[in-house]
Design an enzyme around this catalytic site. Structure first.
Site, short mmCIF file in Angstrom:
data_model
loop_
_atom_site.label_atom_id
_atom_site.label_comp_id
_atom_site.label_asym_id
_atom_site.label_seq_id
_atom_site.Cartn_x
_atom_site.Cartn_y
_atom_site.Cartn_z
N ASP A 12 0.84 -1.20 0.00
CA ASP A 12 0.00 0.00 0.00
C ASP A 12 0.88 1.26 0.00
O ASP A 12 1.94 1.28 0.62
CB ASP A 12 -0.91 -0.01 1.23
N ARG A 16 0.02 7.56 -2.92
CA ARG A 16 0.38 8.63 -1.99
C ARG A 16 1.85 9.00 -2.13
O ARG A 16 2.24 10.17 -2.00
CB ARG A 16 0.06 8.21 -0.55
N HIS A 29 3.20 3.64 -8.91
CA HIS A 29 3.06 2.23 -9.27
C HIS A 29 4.33 1.73 -9.97
O HIS A 29 4.76 0.59 -9.75
CB HIS A 29 1.84 2.03 -10.17
N ARG A 64 -11.22 2.15 -9.19
CA ARG A 64 -10.30 3.28 -9.39
C ARG A 64 -10.54 3.92 -10.76
O ARG A 64 -11.20 3.32 -11.63
CB ARG A 64 -8.85 2.80 -9.28
N LEU A 124 11.88 -20.31 -4.24
CA LEU A 124 10.78 -19.50 -3.74
C LEU A 124 9.57 -19.57 -4.67
O LEU A 124 9.72 -19.58 -5.90
CB LEU A 124 11.22 -18.04 -3.63
N SER A 180 -8.05 -5.72 4.44
CA SER A 180 -8.60 -5.35 3.13
C SER A 180 -8.92 -6.55 2.25
O SER A 180 -8.55 -6.60 1.07
CB SER A 180 -7.65 -4.39 2.40
N GLU A 191 0.80 -13.67 12.00
CA GLU A 191 1.24 -12.51 12.78
C GLU A 191 1.19 -11.29 11.86
O GLU A 191 1.61 -11.35 10.71
CB GLU A 191 2.66 -12.72 13.31
#
Length: 225
Positions: A12, A16, A29, A64, A124, A180, A191
């Site tokens: 997030d 901003r 972005h 958006r 991974l 969200s 956690e």
């Protein structure tokens, strides 16, 4: 000591970050995509981390502005095209989650191609949550198994979800303290760590500190130690 085998991140703060610098939101972005690469590479070199799930585009993000959504689709296409070789070089398997049927045919093909090209990688696992929402995921899972002759069990539902792996650690950047609609089933005993750092400014050093703090937590899973 706890091991953060599955880390999930709510990325997030891109918009901003750009607005604070007098830039258009799309610039944030673009910078955020660089952070995705840095964090993914870091996790791929940590033997304790097996899975990294990143909240890239939610079912709610369609609300958006149209131009921003169009840019995000193009950025995703560009990211996957450019990252394929990086996935292969770092032995990273790409496993998207979410309902990608809402995307263009071209983008769907790219997503599927990267998934297939990296299927042999055994390091991974990086999952991008694309057109993803936990409510939608659970509803789709229920619809997959609703005609079962047996009673639905936790194991049946879990196996029908897009993401079949419980989360150990959730990190949310940007200052907000909520999930969200992200991995609600899988995060029952995760956690939660929240940071004010905006995603483009998030560093692997900060992630290291969070993981270190995570290892010190006494995780009881409803029991007693």
């Amino acid at each position: 000591m706890n091991r953060a085998r599955h880390i999930a991140i709510i990325m997030d703060g891109n918009g901003r970050w750009a607005e604070l610098r007098g830039e258009k939101r799309v610039k944030g972005h673009e910078e955020g995509a660089k952070t995705v690469r840095a964090v993914t590479e870091f996790c791929s070199h940590d033997e304790d981390i097996e899975r990294l799930t990143l909240y890239a585009f939610s079912t709610e993000n369609w609300k958006r502005p149209r131009l921003e959504v169009e840019f995000l689709m193009k950025l995703l296409q560009k990211y996957l095209d450019s990252e394929l070789e990086n996935y292969l070089q770092n032995n990273i398997r790409f496993e998207p989650i979410g309902d990608i049927r809402a995307f263009s045919k071209s983008l769907q093909q790219t997503i599927q191609n990267v998934k297939e090209r990296t299927a042999h990688c055994d390091g991974l696992v990086q999952s991008l949550a694309l057109n993803y929402g936990a409510h939608d995921e659970i509803l789709r899972a229920v619809n997959r198994i609703k005609n079962s002759k047996d009673d639905i069990t936790e194991a049946m539902l879990s196996n029908a979800l897009d993401c079949k792996h419980n989360v150990d650690l959730i990190v949310r950047t940007g200052g907000d303290k909520r999930l969200s609609n992200f991995l609600l089933w899988q995060s029952a005993y995760a956690e939660l760590f929240f940071t004010d750092t905006l995603w483009p400014d998030f560093t692997t050093d900060e992630l290291k500190r969070i993981i270190k703090d995570f290892t010190k937590i006494e995780r009881r899973f409803g029991g007693v130690k």
